[in-house]
Scaffold this motif. Sequence first.
Motif, mmCIF file in Angstrom:
data_model
loop_
_atom_site.group_PDB
_atom_site.id
_atom_site.type_symbol
_atom_site.label_atom_id
_atom_site.label_comp_id
_atom_site.label_asym_id
_atom_site.label_seq_id
_atom_site.Cartn_x
_atom_site.Cartn_y
_atom_site.Cartn_z
ATOM 1 N N ARG A 118 0.838 -1.206 0.000
ATOM 2 C CA ARG A 118 0.000 0.000 0.000
ATOM 3 C C ARG A 118 0.875 1.260 0.000
ATOM 4 O O ARG A 118 0.510 2.272 -0.608
ATOM 5 C CB ARG A 118 -0.939 -0.015 1.204
ATOM 6 C CG ARG A 118 -1.953 -1.166 1.142
ATOM 7 C CD ARG A 118 -3.041 -1.031 2.175
ATOM 8 N NE ARG A 118 -3.930 -2.197 2.164
ATOM 9 C CZ ARG A 118 -4.901 -2.375 1.266
ATOM 10 N NH1 ARG A 118 -5.123 -1.481 0.330
ATOM 11 N NH2 ARG A 118 -5.670 -3.460 1.323
ATOM 12 N N HIS A 121 2.122 1.613 -3.528
ATOM 13 C CA HIS A 121 1.004 2.073 -4.363
ATOM 14 C C HIS A 121 0.827 3.577 -4.235
ATOM 15 O O HIS A 121 0.648 4.285 -5.235
ATOM 16 C CB HIS A 121 -0.273 1.341 -3.942
ATOM 17 C CG HIS A 121 -1.481 1.753 -4.708
ATOM 18 N ND1 HIS A 121 -2.574 2.353 -4.115
ATOM 19 C CD2 HIS A 121 -1.779 1.666 -6.023
ATOM 20 C CE1 HIS A 121 -3.483 2.612 -5.039
ATOM 21 N NE2 HIS A 121 -3.029 2.203 -6.201
ATOM 22 N N ARG A 125 1.375 6.053 -7.396
ATOM 23 C CA ARG A 125 0.092 6.435 -7.993
ATOM 24 C C ARG A 125 0.135 7.768 -8.747
ATOM 25 O O ARG A 125 -0.430 7.858 -9.842
ATOM 26 C CB ARG A 125 -1.001 6.464 -6.917
ATOM 27 C CG ARG A 125 -2.386 6.686 -7.505
ATOM 28 C CD ARG A 125 -3.466 6.357 -6.503
ATOM 29 N NE ARG A 125 -3.373 7.150 -5.289
ATOM 30 C CZ ARG A 125 -4.240 7.080 -4.296
ATOM 31 N NH1 ARG A 125 -5.263 6.240 -4.378
ATOM 32 N NH2 ARG A 125 -4.101 7.824 -3.225
ATOM 33 N N PHE A 137 -3.251 -2.250 -9.731
ATOM 34 C CA PHE A 137 -2.033 -2.618 -9.003
ATOM 35 C C PHE A 137 -2.386 -3.153 -7.622
ATOM 36 O O PHE A 137 -1.899 -4.208 -7.208
ATOM 37 C CB PHE A 137 -1.110 -1.405 -8.886
ATOM 38 C CG PHE A 137 0.172 -1.688 -8.144
ATOM 39 C CD1 PHE A 137 1.313 -2.048 -8.834
ATOM 40 C CD2 PHE A 137 0.233 -1.611 -6.756
ATOM 41 C CE1 PHE A 137 2.490 -2.317 -8.158
ATOM 42 C CE2 PHE A 137 1.401 -1.884 -6.077
ATOM 43 C CZ PHE A 137 2.540 -2.230 -6.780
ATOM 44 N N ILE A 138 -3.226 -2.421 -6.905
ATOM 45 C CA ILE A 138 -3.522 -2.824 -5.529
ATOM 46 C C ILE A 138 -4.623 -3.879 -5.459
ATOM 47 O O ILE A 138 -4.588 -4.764 -4.610
ATOM 48 C CB ILE A 138 -3.875 -1.589 -4.661
ATOM 49 C CG1 ILE A 138 -3.669 -1.904 -3.177
ATOM 50 C CG2 ILE A 138 -5.266 -1.079 -4.928
ATOM 51 C CD1 ILE A 138 -2.218 -2.119 -2.791
ATOM 52 N N ARG A 183 4.064 -7.084 -9.862
ATOM 53 C CA ARG A 183 3.718 -6.142 -8.793
ATOM 54 C C ARG A 183 4.323 -6.564 -7.460
ATOM 55 O O ARG A 183 4.737 -5.717 -6.655
ATOM 56 C CB ARG A 183 2.196 -6.008 -8.713
ATOM 57 C CG ARG A 183 1.658 -5.238 -9.923
ATOM 58 C CD ARG A 183 0.201 -5.446 -10.208
ATOM 59 N NE ARG A 183 -0.150 -4.773 -11.476
ATOM 60 C CZ ARG A 183 -1.281 -4.929 -12.129
ATOM 61 N NH1 ARG A 183 -2.214 -5.759 -11.636
ATOM 62 N NH2 ARG A 183 -1.507 -4.293 -13.256
#
Length: 341
Positions: A118, A121, A125, A137-138, A183
């Motif tokens: 997270r 991300h 982002r 992605f998340i 990822r």
Amino acid sequence: MGDEMADGKTQPSARKSGQHPEKALSAAFVRAVKDPGKYFDGHGLFLKVERSGAKRWVQRIVIRGKRREIGLGPVSLLSLADARAAALENRKSARSGGDPLSEKRAASAVLSFEEAARKVHEIHRPSWRNPKHAAQFITTLETYAFPRMGRVRVSEVSTADVLAVLTPIWLTKPETARRVRQRIGTVMKWAVAQGWRQDNPADTISAALPRQEKGQQPRKSLPYAELPRFMADLRAAKAGDLTKLALELVILTACRSGEVRLARWDEIDLDRAEWTIPAERMKAKKAHRVPLSERAVAVLSEAKALGAQMGDTSGLVFPGIKAGKPISDMTLVHADRWLPF
């Protein structure tokens, strides 16, 4: 009789010299003791019993000339033998100039894989131009990775953890699996950069994964000699005139289909035979000037006349059926469905 401790508790099996002996406690005593207090064992290790009945291990130790206390953990998670081993390692570290307290704090600062993912991300982002890609992605990690290894500290993630995530989907959902692997690798590279680990387990598992079937093959290129026939077939195809003109402009300019579909009249100078694609619509984020051939200018002129006939006011060179929207990308991608060959 044992020595009387500072808080009034008697330490079992203590020597009469008043010094705290090594291995003064027993596993049976640790389980049975209920009276609040501190019960010393050795190497500065003592059992602290709270009034609530909770029991935890603490070690008194001198670190770089200062007396400190290190909490080792509750009895429910750390046996007497484990507490002794941890206390001995701390003492060795301190004697060699280390700081086991700082090391313990640093270890506790290492994020779990989910926390790290997270964090990564959020960092990346703003650089992702496509909100859908940023969300994927998340969400793919939430679906496939977090249930298996979300709570594992990134420093402890192993190739076995990554394999456990990828194996169930490696053959059934090959494209998704490749993206999940990529990822996971992005998160692990960030962990390496943080100094929390030395390797990326997502990069070292290729040999352990089965071979995937090849997906859709790239389209074959068209020999230059066949181009005149192709262009004749294109103009005779049963498709919208603007669609055919857009595909022809793609061919004439070697631009991406998205750049052509989203082209606007304020980007094009027909008198100078020049098309300037603004930076925000380019993958490299740099404005791109496209010289226009005589035929490209003719294609754009035809498109302008068709747009005027449609009464389009969107400013798009190739407006679609819906007002203010360009022609569909799928229309160009699947040209083989309406071309006569």
